[in-house]
Design an enzyme around this catalytic site. Structure first.
Site, PDB file in Angstrom:
ATOM      1  CB  VAL A 126      55.628  54.193  33.516  1.00 21.58           C
ATOM      2  CG1 VAL A 126      56.666  55.120  34.149  1.00 21.58           C
ATOM      3  CG2 VAL A 126      54.762  53.553  34.590  1.00 21.58           C
ATOM      4  CB  CYS A 127      58.156  57.082  30.728  1.00 23.76           C
ATOM      5  SG  CYS A 127      59.425  58.079  29.935  1.00 23.76           S
ATOM      6  CB  THR A 128      58.301  56.192  25.973  1.00 19.32           C
ATOM      7  OG1 THR A 128      59.187  55.258  26.608  1.00 19.32           O
ATOM      8  CG2 THR A 128      58.972  57.552  25.888  1.00 19.32           C
ATOM      9  CB  THR A 146      54.253  60.435  27.181  1.00 26.91           C
ATOM     10  OG1 THR A 146      55.373  59.539  27.146  1.00 26.91           O
ATOM     11  CG2 THR A 146      54.469  61.546  26.172  1.00 26.91           C
TER      12      THR A 146
END
Length: 336
Positions: A126-128, A146
């Protein structure tokens, strides 16, 4: 398979396996982004509530470096200790957040995560959290996503990954990755749909007051469309283009403004941005139109003319291509 499977059939028509619930581990660490953990966790918890009969998932948060790591929002998390590398596992989800930099530098964590990913049926970020997947070598040769603000950085740090800046989430084989923060919920909904079928996933989305598949990509959330990854050699040209959006932005005009031959400009611009000069102009026009749509009440036709599209239809096609939504829909979502 029995005639009355314990879990709903998935979207491929194949029944999900019977037996113990699927173990889903969400990896947290100090300064983790809270919603990266809580969002996917709630999706699986709601799937358990929506499913008939037995609970299809056994979600848990696994901590690293602290028995109760503090999220970047200041909330301390009650977590399970890291399980043995060979312990049973279905899905490993790696959260992101400001603490991901220190997490990537922790060789023991990266080694443990690599081993757990090898044990899992699938792994997601998730994300970074994608940076941790990259540190473990899990993005090599794969498509990845990302948060839009970190796409260029991820691509530069892990050049073997094919980073895509627009999708809300990406699946490449057993490796999934999502855009920023709330996109982890979209990704978790997709995992539930893969496992248990569209009807149950739709029920989860309705309960959470979410789109099962949200319209558009993350380009619609960007304040600007980045044209380079740490390369500023065409900053002056981009500034000139922004000041002359309604003027002549043909290749000869761009080459003259850049003080280069047309052939040289095309070659160097593509090397620096990954785009042709014409595509770069289109992105800058869309960027300007996004600002005008969100910050002013000017008619769409006038915005199209001022940004150099010539007509609403031309701007509409560019928005569909780059932002995956229509100009009027963009204004509805982001207009002040």
């Amino acid at each position: 398979m029995p005639d009355d499977p314990r879990f709903q059939p998935n979207s491929s028509g194949k029944s999900a396996p019977t037996g113990a619930p699927r173990i889903v581990e969400v990896l947290a660490f100090p300064s983790v982004q809270l919603l990266d953990v809580a969002g996917p966790l709630q999706v699986f918890a709601t799937a358990n509530e929506q499913a008939r009969g037995a609970r299809p998932y056994a979600p848990r948060v696994v901590g690293w470096g602290d028995c109760a790591p503090t999220s970047s929002a200041g909330l301390r998390l009650a977590v399970d200790p890291p399980p043995d590398r060979d312990a049973p596992l279905d899905t490993l989800i790696v959260a992101g957040g400001p603490g991901v930099v220190a997490a990537c530098a922790d060789a023991d964590l990266v080694d443990w995560m690599r081993a757990r990913a090898a044990r899992a049926r699938r792994v997601a970020s998730v994300c970074t959290g994608a940076f941790l997947l990259g540190a473990a070598g899990l993005l090599d040769g794969r498509r990845a996503a990302t948060h839009w603000a970190y796409c260029a950085r991820l691509a530069k740090r892990y050049p073997l990954a094919r980073v895509e800046p627009d999708p809300i989430f990406v699946q490449d084989g057993p490796v999934w990755s999502s855009a920023g923060i709330t996109a982890g919920i979209d990704l978790a909904l997709a995992l539930v749909e893969q496992d248990l079928g569209r009807p149950l996933a739709l029920g989860v989305a309705r309960h959470l007051v979410m789109f099962l598949k949200r319209p558009g990509g993350q380009a619609q959330f960007r304040a600007a469309l980045a044209l380079q990854a740490g390369d500023d050699r065409f900053d002056a040209l981009h500034a000139w283009i922004r000041e002359n959006l309604a003027g002549d932005l043909s290749l000869p005009a761009l080459a003259a403004a850049a003080g280069m031959s047309e052939r040289s400009l095309g070659r160097h611009y593509r090397a620096a941005t990954g785009l042709t000069p014409a595509k770069g102009v289109e992105r800058l026009r869309v960027e300007a139109a996004q600002r005008a749509l969100s910050e002013t009440r000017r008619p769409v036709k006038r915005i199209a003319q001022a940004c150099g599209f010539g007509s609403e239809e031309t701007m509409r096609r560019s928005f569909l291509r780059l932002v995956a939504t229509l100009p009027q829909d963009y204004r509805t979502r982001f207009g002040s």
